[in-house]
Design an enzyme around this catalytic site. Sequence first.
Site, PDB file in Angstrom:
ATOM      1  N   HIS A  44       0.846  -1.206   0.000  1.00  0.00           N
ATOM      2  CA  HIS A  44       0.000   0.000   0.000  1.00  0.00           C
ATOM      3  C   HIS A  44       0.880   1.255   0.000  1.00  0.00           C
ATOM      4  CE1 HIS A  44      -3.151  -2.570   2.302  1.00  0.00           C
ATOM      5  NE2 HIS A  44      -3.619  -2.398   1.081  1.00  0.00           N
ATOM      6  N   LYS A  68     -15.999  -7.155   4.581  1.00  0.00           N
ATOM      7  CA  LYS A  68     -14.958  -8.181   4.578  1.00  0.00           C
ATOM      8  C   LYS A  68     -14.875  -9.004   5.869  1.00  0.00           C
ATOM      9  CE  LYS A  68     -11.371  -7.049   1.246  1.00  0.00           C
ATOM     10  NZ  LYS A  68     -10.018  -6.471   1.112  1.00  0.00           N
ATOM     11  N   ARG A 118      -1.646  -6.105  -8.386  1.00  0.00           N
ATOM     12  CA  ARG A 118      -0.418  -6.846  -8.075  1.00  0.00           C
ATOM     13  C   ARG A 118      -0.175  -7.940  -9.088  1.00  0.00           C
ATOM     14  NH1 ARG A 118      -2.714  -7.952  -2.207  1.00  0.00           N
ATOM     15  NH2 ARG A 118      -4.428  -8.288  -3.631  1.00  0.00           N
ATOM     16  N   SER A 156      -3.015  -7.614   3.012  1.00  0.00           N
ATOM     17  CA  SER A 156      -3.329  -7.456   4.437  1.00  0.00           C
ATOM     18  C   SER A 156      -3.777  -8.800   5.013  1.00  0.00           C
ATOM     19  CB  SER A 156      -4.443  -6.429   4.630  1.00  0.00           C
ATOM     20  OG  SER A 156      -4.041  -5.183   4.134  1.00  0.00           O
TER      21      SER A 156
HETATM   22  O1  PNS Z   1      -9.059  -2.854   0.084  1.00  0.00           O
HETATM   23  P1  PNS Z   1     -10.240  -3.341  -0.657  1.00  0.00           P
HETATM   24  O2  PNS Z   1     -11.115  -4.139   0.281  1.00  0.00           O
HETATM   25  O3  PNS Z   1      -9.907  -4.101  -1.891  1.00  0.00           O
HETATM   26  O4  PNS Z   1     -11.098  -2.053  -1.119  1.00  0.00           O
HETATM   27  C1  PNS Z   1     -12.348  -2.210  -1.691  1.00  0.00           C
HETATM   28  C2  PNS Z   1     -13.059  -0.857  -1.836  1.00  0.00           C
HETATM   29  C3  PNS Z   1     -13.122  -0.129  -0.510  1.00  0.00           C
HETATM   30  C4  PNS Z   1     -12.296  -0.010  -2.820  1.00  0.00           C
HETATM   31  C5  PNS Z   1     -14.492  -1.120  -2.400  1.00  0.00           C
HETATM   32  O5  PNS Z   1     -15.097  -2.116  -1.633  1.00  0.00           O
HETATM   33  C6  PNS Z   1     -15.372   0.118  -2.412  1.00  0.00           C
HETATM   34  O6  PNS Z   1     -15.121   1.056  -3.109  1.00  0.00           O
HETATM   35  N1  PNS Z   1     -16.447   0.094  -1.597  1.00  0.00           N
HETATM   36  C7  PNS Z   1     -17.367   1.193  -1.471  1.00  0.00           C
HETATM   37  C8  PNS Z   1     -18.760   0.798  -1.952  1.00  0.00           C
HETATM   38  C9  PNS Z   1     -18.913   1.026  -3.437  1.00  0.00           C
HETATM   39  O7  PNS Z   1     -18.713   2.100  -3.947  1.00  0.00           O
HETATM   40  N2  PNS Z   1     -19.292  -0.051  -4.156  1.00  0.00           N
HETATM   41  C10 PNS Z   1     -19.497   0.011  -5.595  1.00  0.00           C
HETATM   42  C11 PNS Z   1     -18.212  -0.088  -6.390  1.00  0.00           C
HETATM   43  S1  PNS Z   1     -17.926  -1.722  -6.875  1.00  0.00           S
END
Ligand code: PNS
Length: 191
Positions: A44, A68, A118, A156
């Site tokens: 990150h 999650k 990645r 993570s």
């Molecule tokens: O670290 P992560 O868990 O891969 O991040 C995921 C994240 C936070 C980027 C994604 O879950 C997100 O943007 N969630 C907010 C809800 C949203 O906007 N959902 C629609 C887009 S698919």
Amino acid sequence: MTVGGKTTTTADFIFSGCGRVYSADVHTVKAIYPGTFDPLTNGHLDLIARGSKIVDELVVAILRNSEKGMPLFTVPEREEMIREATQGFGNVSVTTFDGLLVDFARQQGAKAVLRGIRAISDYEYEFQMAMMNRKLDPELETLFMMPAEKYTYVSSRLIKGVFQLGGDVTALVPPLVVERLKAKVPKRVQG
Ligand code: PNS
């Protein structure tokens, strides 16, 4: 200042050539780097370093209502760790959000979302998210960047799993995260 009959401010770029002077508004690009960051890894951080060189302002945004499962660190703990680890970057800030990312980005006046890829296995999920976000807000662009090769396997989830089983993660997360992991995870299984 007046240049070539045109009043400019310090917020203008001046291009001159062939006897002409042009001015244009500066485009400052603000991007959101969203995620769960439970916890922040060197992967990150590597992406934050790369992203902060490309955009003018980078907002690291921790999702508050992540689906999650049970997080190891609370959102304020994650926010504190990221803030501490990124204090050397002049154009990086840290905050939290919930709800739709596109709504948060709009609220922030951000033009882009930064995400890391990645390996090819990340691609499908990232592609779907980027396309969904584009459907929800066609003005918001997703920028993909690749972390350094040495972090391509770091996540993570793996960090937590390895640390909880007594493995050494010191090369893969910032030292302050190692300290927080030590404080959080019961002594008998610490790495
Ligand atoms: O670290 P992560 O868990 O891969 O991040 C995921 C994240 C936070 C980027 C994604 O879950 C997100 O943007 N969630 C907010 C809800 C949203 O906007 N959902 C629609 C887009 S698919």
